[in-house]
Design a protein around this motif. Structure first.
Motif, PDB file in Angstrom:
ATOM      1  N   GLU A  90       0.832  -1.206   0.000  1.00 24.51           N
ATOM      2  CA  GLU A  90       0.000   0.000   0.000  1.00 24.51           C
ATOM      3  C   GLU A  90       0.868   1.258   0.000  1.00 24.51           C
ATOM      4  O   GLU A  90       0.542   2.241  -0.663  1.00 24.51           O
ATOM      5  N   GLU A  92       3.779   1.409  -1.321  1.00 19.89           N
ATOM      6  CA  GLU A  92       4.321   1.483  -2.685  1.00 19.89           C
ATOM      7  C   GLU A  92       3.311   2.138  -3.623  1.00 19.89           C
ATOM      8  O   GLU A  92       3.686   2.973  -4.453  1.00 19.89           O
ATOM      9  N   LYS A  93       2.040   1.787  -3.498  1.00 19.23           N
ATOM     10  CA  LYS A  93       1.008   2.439  -4.315  1.00 19.23           C
ATOM     11  C   LYS A  93       0.988   3.940  -4.048  1.00 19.23           C
ATOM     12  O   LYS A  93       0.924   4.748  -4.981  1.00 19.23           O
ATOM     13  N   GLN A  96       3.944   5.619  -5.711  1.00 21.10           N
ATOM     14  CA  GLN A  96       3.746   5.775  -7.152  1.00 21.10           C
ATOM     15  C   GLN A  96       2.740   6.880  -7.472  1.00 21.10           C
ATOM     16  O   GLN A  96       2.950   7.667  -8.384  1.00 21.10           O
ATOM     17  N   GLN A  97       1.660   6.945  -6.711  1.00 20.71           N
ATOM     18  CA  GLN A  97       0.593   7.906  -6.983  1.00 20.71           C
ATOM     19  C   GLN A  97       0.958   9.337  -6.596  1.00 20.71           C
ATOM     20  O   GLN A  97       0.470  10.288  -7.205  1.00 20.71           O
TER      21      GLN A  97
END
Length: 176
Positions: A90, A92-93, A96-97
């Motif tokens: 999570e 990592e998401k 990225q976002q």
């Protein structure tokens, strides 16, 4: 544990559970230093201060890691902490976002150093494998010799997350 509370467990499950092998290791004697110790006296609570450290892959980082972002989420964790490991995908998401919005994510792995403050190669390999298996592309930093000027001392629960601005100042709330 399952078998001790469930006497009507299916025979196949009982056979599988009995095949589980557990490894018991000796605990290292306490050396008087711990991430759970009281905060250092020189920690003011408002900045991580200048530091030089490495990530689990040996890349060198300094406090400049914060300068390219308005805000950096710093997630302090251990490889043995299940909730810590579970939240890495999570994070990592989020990494990225939010990178193009000025927000960075950095992990700090506390259990990669041994009681002498040296890198434990076995623990380092475990952290590297954890980054690979979870798909984390953000750095997993090792604590520097000052534990980020005492900020990493006295942590009572893992994971712990705090935020740092581009000037290295700790901002907002700490979340455990």
């Amino acid at each position: 544990y399952y078998l001790s509370v469930n006497t009507k467990a299916p025979a196949e499950l009982v056979a599988l559970v009995r095949q589980v092998e557990a490894t018991i290791t000796d605990m290292t004697p306490f050396q008087g230093e711990s991430a759970f110790a009281a905060p250092q006296k020189d920690f003011t609570g408002d900045a991580v201060g200048p530091f030089t450290t490495q990530d689990v892959n040996g890349t060198t980082y300094t406090q400049e890691i914060f300068q390219g972002y308005d805000l950096t989420l710093v997630n302090v964790f251990t490889t043995w902490c299940s909730p810590c490991v579970a939240e890495i995908p999570e994070l990592e998401k989020l990494h990225q976002q939010m990178a193009d919005k000025g927000v960075n994510v950095v992990g700090v792995v506390l259990d990669v150093l041994n009681e002498k403050g040296e890198i434990d190669p076995t623990a380092q390999a475990k952290a590297q494998q954890l980054a690979q298996k979870t798909g984390a592309t953000y750095p997993f930093l090792l604590p520097d010799s000052t534990y980020f000027h005492g900020r990493l001392m006295g942590i009572e629960a893992f994971p712990e997350t705090f935020f740092v601005d581009k000037d290295g100042k700790i901002v907002g709330e700490t979340y455990s």
